[in-house]
Design an enzyme around this catalytic site. Structure first.
Site, short mmCIF file in Angstrom:
data_model
loop_
_atom_site.label_atom_id
_atom_site.label_comp_id
_atom_site.label_asym_id
_atom_site.label_seq_id
_atom_site.Cartn_x
_atom_site.Cartn_y
_atom_site.Cartn_z
N ASP A 27 0.83 -1.21 0.00
CA ASP A 27 0.00 0.00 0.00
C ASP A 27 0.86 1.26 0.00
O ASP A 27 1.98 1.26 0.53
CB ASP A 27 -0.93 -0.02 1.23
CG ASP A 27 -2.10 0.93 1.07
OD1 ASP A 27 -2.41 1.33 -0.07
OD2 ASP A 27 -2.73 1.27 2.10
N HIS A 44 2.32 3.44 -9.08
CA HIS A 44 2.12 2.00 -9.35
C HIS A 44 3.31 1.44 -10.14
O HIS A 44 3.75 0.32 -9.89
CB HIS A 44 0.81 1.77 -10.10
CG HIS A 44 -0.41 2.16 -9.33
ND1 HIS A 44 -0.58 1.80 -8.00
CD2 HIS A 44 -1.51 2.87 -9.66
CE1 HIS A 44 -1.75 2.28 -7.57
NE2 HIS A 44 -2.34 2.94 -8.56
N LEU A 136 11.04 -20.22 -4.59
CA LEU A 136 9.91 -19.47 -4.05
C LEU A 136 8.64 -19.67 -4.88
O LEU A 136 8.70 -19.72 -6.10
CB LEU A 136 10.28 -17.98 -4.06
CG LEU A 136 9.19 -16.98 -3.67
CD1 LEU A 136 8.97 -17.00 -2.16
CD2 LEU A 136 9.55 -15.57 -4.13
C1 IPE Z 1 -5.47 -2.78 -0.22
O1 IPE Z 1 -5.11 -1.46 -0.44
C2 IPE Z 1 -5.47 -3.53 -1.51
C3 IPE Z 1 -4.17 -3.71 -2.13
C4 IPE Z 1 -3.02 -3.39 -1.62
C5 IPE Z 1 -4.21 -4.33 -3.41
P1 IPE Z 1 -6.19 -0.31 -0.55
O2 IPE Z 1 -5.43 0.94 -0.66
O3 IPE Z 1 -7.15 -0.59 -1.63
O4 IPE Z 1 -6.93 -0.43 0.86
P2 IPE Z 1 -7.96 0.53 1.58
O5 IPE Z 1 -9.14 0.67 0.67
O6 IPE Z 1 -7.29 1.83 1.81
O7 IPE Z 1 -8.29 -0.17 2.85
C1 IPE Z 2 -1.59 0.19 -3.36
O1 IPE Z 2 -1.40 1.55 -3.44
C2 IPE Z 2 -1.83 -0.43 -4.71
C3 IPE Z 2 -3.22 -0.81 -4.97
C4 IPE Z 2 -4.20 -0.78 -4.12
C5 IPE Z 2 -3.50 -1.30 -6.30
P1 IPE Z 2 -2.62 2.56 -3.42
O2 IPE Z 2 -3.02 2.85 -4.82
O3 IPE Z 2 -3.71 2.10 -2.54
O4 IPE Z 2 -1.93 3.84 -2.79
P2 IPE Z 2 -2.54 4.86 -1.73
O5 IPE Z 2 -3.04 4.06 -0.57
O6 IPE Z 2 -3.62 5.60 -2.44
O7 IPE Z 2 -1.38 5.72 -1.37
MG MG Z 3 -4.13 2.35 -0.58
#
Ligand code: IPE
Ligand code: IPE
Ligand code: MG
Length: 257
Positions: A27, A44, A136
């Site tokens: 995240d 990303h 792995l």
């Molecule tokens: C969780 O991250 C899903 C992934 C890392 C793929 P999100 O950024 O979507 O989670 P929430 O919505 O903030 O809980």
């Molecule tokens: C995690 O990063 C990747 C996915 C959920 C696909 P986020 O896109 O949720 O990044 P933040 O949480 O908005 O910083």
């Molecule tokens: Mg996120």
């Protein structure tokens, strides 16, 4: 010019207590990009580089299973352009060399019915190509959520019960585990979440019933080998009691494996 300092306090990891299975909620890509005035998609893209670094490192230190949460069921609710960018990134990041050079086997878990056809095809081909790799196992959770997979499992068990193939009293922890997408994979020993949020976001709820949880503020694109080692080192200092007392655990060291 400041003197170059050498990092002499590199963390020592106990090679006999490397977690067998590490799961990661990757995240913070969006916030990483926003902090730099960049588009979320750039975050990303950087995140994919971290996936490669951590996969190689996990393989190198002898982790057997690494599960990465790449896209959740709830992520389908993001703006269409971001979903499309993420899907094309998934496609371009499935580099055969990463898997073959590091003896890594690929598995995908998630609701493939919702995924673009070309991703399903590419994943399937790579799963087949890497099936005989013995290092792995990299499990990518894509269009995955825990509640989705538990409902799927309950449906399949109910269908068997309705057909008279299984009696309700024959349903056990093992049979439910075997009906999940992670059937045959040991539960995660360590769950890491980067990016500062302290929640599970519908990830491996059943499988993480007794996992050690580790949260850090570092955004996923900045998460490096050292951060990964720090999480594993903290794991190695935890006492896994599984409901027992510390004294019982001390007398039964196999519980700590
Ligand atoms: C969780 O991250 C899903 C992934 C890392 C793929 P999100 O950024 O979507 O989670 P929430 O919505 O903030 O809980
Ligand atoms: C995690 O990063 C990747 C996915 C959920 C696909 P986020 O896109 O949720 O990044 P933040 O949480 O908005 O910083
Ligand atoms: Mg996120």
């Amino acid at each position: 010019m400041p003197m170059q300092t050498h990092n002499n306090n590199e963390l020592h990891l106990d090679p006999t207590r490397i977690p067998r299975h590490i799961a990661i909620i990757m995240d913070g890509n969006g916030r990483w990009a926003k902090a730099r005035g960049l588009d979320r998609s750039v975050g990303h893209q950087k995140g994919v580089e971290t996936v490669h670094t951590i996969t190689e490192e996990a393989a190198r230190i002898g982790v057997q299973y690494l599960t990465l949460y790449a896209f959740s069921t709830e992520n389908w609710n993001r703006p269409a352009a971001e979903v499309a960018a993420l899907m094309s990134l998934v496609l371009s990041s499935l580099e055969e060399s990463l898997f073959m050079n590091n003896n890594v086997r690929l598995l995908l878990i998630g609701d493939t019915a919702r995924l673009p056809e070309e991703i399903c095809r590419a994943v399937k081909a790579l799963e087949e190509k890497t099936a005989r790799n013995t290092g792995l196992t990299l499990i990518v959770a894509l269009s995955y959520s825990s509640k989705w997979e538990i409902i799927e499992a309950v449906r399949s068990i109910s269908a068997k019960a309705a057909a008279g193939e299984v009696k309700p009293e024959e349903i056990t922890e093992v049979s439910l585990s075997d009906s999940l997408t992670t059937a045959g994979i040991p539960d995660p020993d360590l769950l890491i979440r980067t990016g500062g949020e302290i929640r599970l976001s519908n990830f491996l709820l059943w499988q993480c019933a007794y996992s050690e949880l580790y949260f850090c503020d570092t955004y996923w694109p900045d998460f490096g080998r050292e951060d990964f080692h720090r999480a594993i080192s903290e794991y190695q200092h935890r006492e896994r009691r599984y409901g027992k007392t510390g004294e019982q655990v001390a007398a039964e060291p196999s519980l700590q494996e």
